[in-house]
Design a protein around this motif. Structure first.
Motif, PDB file in Angstrom:
ATOM      1  N   MET A  24       0.849  -1.183   0.000  1.00  0.00           N
ATOM      2  CA  MET A  24       0.000   0.000   0.000  1.00  0.00           C
ATOM      3  C   MET A  24       0.891   1.243   0.000  1.00  0.00           C
ATOM      4  SD  MET A  24      -2.754   1.261   2.882  1.00  0.00           S
ATOM      5  CE  MET A  24      -3.888  -0.058   2.579  1.00  0.00           C
ATOM      6  N   LYS A  25       0.572   2.209  -0.811  1.00  0.00           N
ATOM      7  CA  LYS A  25       1.331   3.447  -0.852  1.00  0.00           C
ATOM      8  C   LYS A  25       1.051   4.256   0.405  1.00  0.00           C
ATOM      9  CE  LYS A  25       1.389   4.078  -5.836  1.00  0.00           C
ATOM     10  NZ  LYS A  25       0.945   4.953  -6.912  1.00  0.00           N
ATOM     11  N   ASN A  26       2.078   4.977   0.869  1.00  0.00           N
ATOM     12  CA  ASN A  26       1.894   5.824   2.037  1.00  0.00           C
ATOM     13  C   ASN A  26       0.809   6.865   1.828  1.00  0.00           C
ATOM     14  OD1 ASN A  26       3.738   4.719   3.856  1.00  0.00           O
ATOM     15  ND2 ASN A  26       5.433   5.744   2.832  1.00  0.00           N
ATOM     16  N   MET A  27       0.713   7.418   0.609  1.00  0.00           N
ATOM     17  CA  MET A  27      -0.281   8.441   0.345  1.00  0.00           C
ATOM     18  C   MET A  27      -1.688   7.909   0.596  1.00  0.00           C
ATOM     19  SD  MET A  27      -0.385  10.922  -2.882  1.00  0.00           S
ATOM     20  CE  MET A  27      -1.915  11.018  -3.747  1.00  0.00           C
ATOM     21  N   ASP A  28      -1.894   6.616   0.377  1.00  0.00           N
ATOM     22  CA  ASP A  28      -3.201   6.015   0.614  1.00  0.00           C
ATOM     23  C   ASP A  28      -3.579   6.037   2.093  1.00  0.00           C
ATOM     24  OD1 ASP A  28      -2.679   3.393  -1.846  1.00  0.00           O
ATOM     25  OD2 ASP A  28      -3.342   5.455  -2.080  1.00  0.00           O
ATOM     26  N   THR A  29      -2.601   6.220   2.985  1.00  0.00           N
ATOM     27  CA  THR A  29      -2.896   6.216   4.409  1.00  0.00           C
ATOM     28  C   THR A  29      -2.824   7.610   5.019  1.00  0.00           C
ATOM     29  OG1 THR A  29      -0.604   5.757   5.035  1.00  0.00           O
ATOM     30  CG2 THR A  29      -2.050   3.854   4.662  1.00  0.00           C
ATOM     31  N   ILE A  30      -2.674   8.633   4.193  1.00  0.00           N
ATOM     32  CA  ILE A  30      -2.677  10.013   4.672  1.00  0.00           C
ATOM     33  C   ILE A  30      -3.793  10.766   3.971  1.00  0.00           C
ATOM     34  CG2 ILE A  30      -1.408  12.189   4.805  1.00  0.00           C
ATOM     35  CD1 ILE A  30       1.158  10.602   4.954  1.00  0.00           C
ATOM     36  N   LYS A  31      -4.626  11.400   4.766  1.00  0.00           N
ATOM     37  CA  LYS A  31      -5.763  12.148   4.233  1.00  0.00           C
ATOM     38  C   LYS A  31      -5.694  13.584   4.732  1.00  0.00           C
ATOM     39  CE  LYS A  31      -7.662   8.150   3.003  1.00  0.00           C
ATOM     40  NZ  LYS A  31      -7.385   7.614   1.722  1.00  0.00           N
ATOM     41  N   ILE A  32      -5.992  14.513   3.861  1.00  0.00           N
ATOM     42  CA  ILE A  32      -6.045  15.931   4.211  1.00  0.00           C
ATOM     43  C   ILE A  32      -7.525  16.309   4.332  1.00  0.00           C
ATOM     44  CG2 ILE A  32      -5.402  18.282   3.543  1.00  0.00           C
ATOM     45  CD1 ILE A  32      -2.970  16.377   3.815  1.00  0.00           C
ATOM     46  N   VAL A  33      -7.903  16.861   5.480  1.00  0.00           N
ATOM     47  CA  VAL A  33      -9.297  17.232   5.726  1.00  0.00           C
ATOM     48  C   VAL A  33      -9.344  18.694   6.150  1.00  0.00           C
ATOM     49  CG1 VAL A  33     -11.363  16.757   7.111  1.00  0.00           C
ATOM     50  CG2 VAL A  33      -9.823  14.881   6.496  1.00  0.00           C
ATOM     51  N   GLN A  34     -10.158  19.478   5.466  1.00  0.00           N
ATOM     52  CA  GLN A  34     -10.395  20.834   5.935  1.00  0.00           C
ATOM     53  C   GLN A  34     -11.589  20.741   6.873  1.00  0.00           C
ATOM     54  OE1 GLN A  34     -11.318  23.842   3.010  1.00  0.00           O
ATOM     55  NE2 GLN A  34     -11.942  25.272   4.608  1.00  0.00           N
ATOM     56  N   GLY A  35     -11.344  20.969   8.156  1.00  0.00           N
ATOM     57  CA  GLY A  35     -12.433  20.846   9.108  1.00  0.00           C
ATOM     58  C   GLY A  35     -11.960  20.895  10.544  1.00  0.00           C
ATOM     59  N   ASP A  36     -12.872  20.553  11.419  1.00  0.00           N
ATOM     60  CA  ASP A  36     -12.690  20.632  12.864  1.00  0.00           C
ATOM     61  C   ASP A  36     -12.179  19.303  13.405  1.00  0.00           C
ATOM     62  OD1 ASP A  36     -13.013  20.819  15.628  1.00  0.00           O
ATOM     63  OD2 ASP A  36     -15.082  21.517  15.531  1.00  0.00           O
ATOM     64  N   ILE A  37     -10.971  19.294  13.943  1.00  0.00           N
ATOM     65  CA  ILE A  37     -10.358  18.066  14.431  1.00  0.00           C
ATOM     66  C   ILE A  37     -11.166  17.411  15.553  1.00  0.00           C
ATOM     67  CG2 ILE A  37      -8.845  19.163  16.151  1.00  0.00           C
ATOM     68  CD1 ILE A  37      -6.644  17.146  15.184  1.00  0.00           C
ATOM     69  N   THR A  38     -11.935  18.193  16.283  1.00  0.00           N
ATOM     70  CA  THR A  38     -12.694  17.616  17.405  1.00  0.00           C
ATOM     71  C   THR A  38     -13.790  16.677  16.920  1.00  0.00           C
ATOM     72  OG1 THR A  38     -14.299  19.426  17.579  1.00  0.00           O
ATOM     73  CG2 THR A  38     -12.238  19.640  18.839  1.00  0.00           C
ATOM     74  N   THR A  39     -14.116  16.724  15.634  1.00  0.00           N
ATOM     75  CA  THR A  39     -15.155  15.847  15.076  1.00  0.00           C
ATOM     76  C   THR A  39     -14.568  14.601  14.403  1.00  0.00           C
ATOM     77  OG1 THR A  39     -15.192  16.972  12.930  1.00  0.00           O
ATOM     78  CG2 THR A  39     -16.651  17.852  14.658  1.00  0.00           C
ATOM     79  N   ALA A  40     -13.248  14.485  14.403  1.00  0.00           N
ATOM     80  CA  ALA A  40     -12.588  13.360  13.734  1.00  0.00           C
ATOM     81  C   ALA A  40     -12.983  12.033  14.375  1.00  0.00           C
ATOM     82  CB  ALA A  40     -11.076  13.529  13.788  1.00  0.00           C
ATOM     83  N   GLU A  41     -13.362  11.080  13.543  1.00  0.00           N
ATOM     84  CA  GLU A  41     -13.705   9.743  14.022  1.00  0.00           C
ATOM     85  C   GLU A  41     -12.494   8.845  13.829  1.00  0.00           C
ATOM     86  OE1 GLU A  41     -17.465   8.388  12.516  1.00  0.00           O
ATOM     87  OE2 GLU A  41     -18.445  10.272  13.067  1.00  0.00           O
ATOM     88  N   VAL A  42     -11.579   8.949  14.790  1.00  0.00           N
ATOM     89  CA  VAL A  42     -10.301   8.241  14.760  1.00  0.00           C
ATOM     90  C   VAL A  42     -10.034   7.667  16.144  1.00  0.00           C
ATOM     91  CG1 VAL A  42      -9.309   9.644  12.898  1.00  0.00           C
ATOM     92  CG2 VAL A  42      -9.088  10.404  15.275  1.00  0.00           C
ATOM     93  N   ASP A  43      -9.015   6.835  16.224  1.00  0.00           N
ATOM     94  CA  ASP A  43      -8.634   6.284  17.524  1.00  0.00           C
ATOM     95  C   ASP A  43      -7.989   7.325  18.426  1.00  0.00           C
ATOM     96  OD1 ASP A  43      -9.535   3.703  16.827  1.00  0.00           O
ATOM     97  OD2 ASP A  43      -7.616   3.240  15.871  1.00  0.00           O
ATOM     98  N   ALA A  44      -7.199   8.223  17.836  1.00  0.00           N
ATOM     99  CA  ALA A  44      -6.499   9.240  18.625  1.00  0.00           C
ATOM    100  C   ALA A  44      -6.502  10.577  17.906  1.00  0.00           C
ATOM    101  CB  ALA A  44      -5.058   8.807  18.892  1.00  0.00           C
TER     102      ALA A  44
END
Length: 175
Positions: free
Chosen positions: A1-21
């Motif tokens: 898997m390419k590294n770019m496939d695991t990096i996403k750029i989001v314009q938005g509010d980090i407090t709404t991120a649905e992530v583990d950390a």
């Protein structure tokens, strides 16, 4: 898997991120503040401040520049908040190494806690004055290291301009 496939750029509010950390661009006291730090503390509620107060401090410093600490996330959807302190540009030296360390130590904590996804803000690019293009280059360089390829990394950037800077830095990796 390419590294770019695991990096996403989001314009938005980090407090709404649905992530583990979620990574907090904290100050060394870890007791809240302005910018991203204040937004994360407000969204997480008082429990985040309570757990931050339990992190051992030396002369009021819970997390020196370039290091990272992990806590529960309070009311956020993330399981953890990783607090890292980036360098104050022109004050803390060597700024580039300290910034790279802030990203690397955050990623290492996430890996050691079994996280599969993490959301970063633009560490040190607010009141700490780090030039965004240089900061983006450093951030992307650390996040594309092979040891982090299995983790999905998001950069949550508040403005369209910052999102474009990070997207450009990512495109320059050649991935």
């Amino acid at each position: 898997m390419k590294n770019m496939d695991t990096i996403k750029i989001v314009q938005g509010d980090i407090t709404t991120a649905e992530v583990d950390a979620i990574v907090n661009a904290a100050n060394s006291r870890m007791l809240g503040g302005g910018g991203v730090d204040g937004a994360i503390h407000r969204a997480a509620g008082p429990k985040l401040l309570d757990v931050c107060k339990k992190v051992p401090a030396e002369n009021g410093v819970r997390c020196p520049a370039g290091e990272a600490r992990i806590t529960e996330a309070g009311n956020l959807t993330a399981k953890y908040v990783i607090h890292t302190v980036g360098p104050r540009y022109g004050v803390d030296r060597p700024a580039d190494r300290l910034l790279a360390s802030a990203y690397q130590n955050s990623l290492d904590l996430a890996v050691s806690h079994g996280c599969r996804s993490i959301a970063f803000p633009a560490i040190s690019c607010g009141v700490y004055g780090y030039p965004p293009k240089e900061a983006a280059r450093i951030a992307v360089s650390v996040c594309t290291q092979p040891e982090y390829k299995e983790m999905t990394k998001y950069f949550y950037l508040f403005s369209e301009k910052m999102a474009a800077i990070w997207a450009t830095a990512l495109s320059l990796t050649g991935m």
